[in-house]
Design an enzyme around this catalytic site. Structure first.
Site, short mmCIF file in Angstrom:
data_model
loop_
_atom_site.label_atom_id
_atom_site.label_comp_id
_atom_site.label_asym_id
_atom_site.label_seq_id
_atom_site.Cartn_x
_atom_site.Cartn_y
_atom_site.Cartn_z
N ASN A 7 0.88 -1.16 0.00
CA ASN A 7 0.00 0.00 0.00
C ASN A 7 0.92 1.22 0.00
OD1 ASN A 7 -1.44 2.33 0.91
ND2 ASN A 7 -3.05 1.03 1.76
N GLU A 34 -3.92 1.81 -2.95
CA GLU A 34 -4.06 3.22 -2.60
C GLU A 34 -3.14 4.10 -3.45
OE1 GLU A 34 -5.13 5.68 1.48
OE2 GLU A 34 -4.10 3.75 1.66
N TYR A 115 -7.47 -3.79 -2.27
CA TYR A 115 -7.54 -2.77 -1.23
C TYR A 115 -8.91 -2.90 -0.58
CZ TYR A 115 -7.34 1.82 1.05
OH TYR A 115 -7.35 2.84 1.97
N ASP A 158 -3.79 -4.85 0.99
CA ASP A 158 -4.16 -4.27 2.27
C ASP A 158 -5.55 -4.78 2.61
OD1 ASP A 158 -4.93 -2.74 4.40
OD2 ASP A 158 -4.54 -0.80 3.47
N ASN A 160 -7.02 -4.64 5.63
CA ASN A 160 -7.69 -3.85 6.67
C ASN A 160 -8.35 -4.73 7.72
OD1 ASN A 160 -7.29 -0.99 6.49
ND2 ASN A 160 -8.35 -1.02 4.52
N HIS A 257 2.42 2.11 5.24
CA HIS A 257 2.55 0.66 5.12
C HIS A 257 3.95 0.33 4.58
CE1 HIS A 257 -1.90 -0.39 5.19
NE2 HIS A 257 -1.94 0.91 5.02
#
Length: 278
Positions: A7, A34, A115, A158, A160, A257
């Site tokens: 990221n 991102e 993402y 990523d 999350n 990141h």
């Protein structure tokens, strides 16, 4: 073959760092998240000068995913079938899809740069969107594995989600928040139930991949492990090494990141006639 996920938190802001790292670490394929730009705004020239082709998918200054590869990329796919959309205050089939998923095939290896939605707060519409997004992706994963079990497949990016208590510096700080809630963790575990496995943790059992810019999180090592490479059995069988590149959180203008690399015991079509950068 060395594949990586990162990221980058704005590719235009960090293009120099990214390309320098790619060359220095001899990475063959990088999935980025991102990127925060449209494809026509992506700094392609810097990557091409280093010998990388680029596939980018971005709709505005938010989100966005991309690949940089020294090998040809085939079967480029934006979004996965059934991918939910999101627009605050709106519901229904016409809700726009965000640029959060990009798939490519490189020398027979199927890779997705993902993402996953943040979720914002437990109970927020974005949290429901996140869980739905992961559920739809899990269903597609089952279909992909059933259709082509011999194809090495990796979903990387990523996520999350911090699936274990040890994936955050202090789980008590996160109680009642996203990333550690049981529905999110259950959604993450579902990918293992569908046939994928975290190919990095067996090699790198400890370590974070994200540190917030605020409150001296990095110097205090108050981080989170939320960037993962989940691979099919065919992918996992050829993994020889993995690494979390913690030092990339240091220096000037880092992303929040760090990259994660995975080495595969696969012959590639690369030759030695590649640009050299000094």
């Amino acid at each position: 073959m060395r594949v990586a996920t990162w990221n980058v938190n704005s590719v235009r802001t960090r293009v120099g760092r990214i390309v320098d790292w790619l060359v220095r670490e001899d990475v063959d394929v990088l999935g980025m998240q991102e990127i925060k730009c449209k494809p026509e705004q992506f700094p392609v020239e810097a990557f091409e000068a280093a010998g990388y082709q680029v596939e980018a998918y971005g709709l505005n200054q938010w989100n966005g995913v991309a690949f940089a590869s020294r090998l040809p990329m085939d079967d480029v796919t934006r979004d996965f079938p059934g991918q939910p959309g999101f627009l605050k205050g709106h519901e229904g089939p016409d809700v726009p899809t965000e640029a959060r998923a990009l798939g490519v095939t490189v020398d027979g290896v199927r890779l997705w740069s993902l993402y996953v939605p943040n979720g914002r707060e437990v109970g927020d519409p974005h949290y429901t969107y996140k869980l739905d997004w992961l559920a739809q992706l899990a269903d597609r994963t089952s279909e992909w594995l059933e259709a082509s079990p011999e194809t090495p497949l990796a979903l990387m990016g990523d996520w999350n989600v911090a699936p274990l208590d040890s994936d955050v510096w202090d789980v008590n700080v996160f109680q009642g928040h996203t990333h550690v809630s049981e529905p999110e963790r259950a959604a993450f575990r579902e990918f293992e139930a569908r046939g994928l496995q975290d190919v990095v943790r067996p090699i790198v059992p400890d370590g974070y991949t994200y540190w917030d810019y605020k409150q001296l999180r990095f110097p205090r090592n108050e981080g989170m492990r939320i960037d993962f490479v989940l691979g099919s059995q065919a992918f996992s069988d050829v993994v020889t090494d993995a690494r979390i590149h913690r030092d990339e959180r240091k220096g000037d203008a880092p992303s929040d990141h760090v990259p994660v690399t995975v080495d595969l015991d696969l012959e590639t079509s690369l030759d030695d006639d590649r640009p050299m950068i000094f």
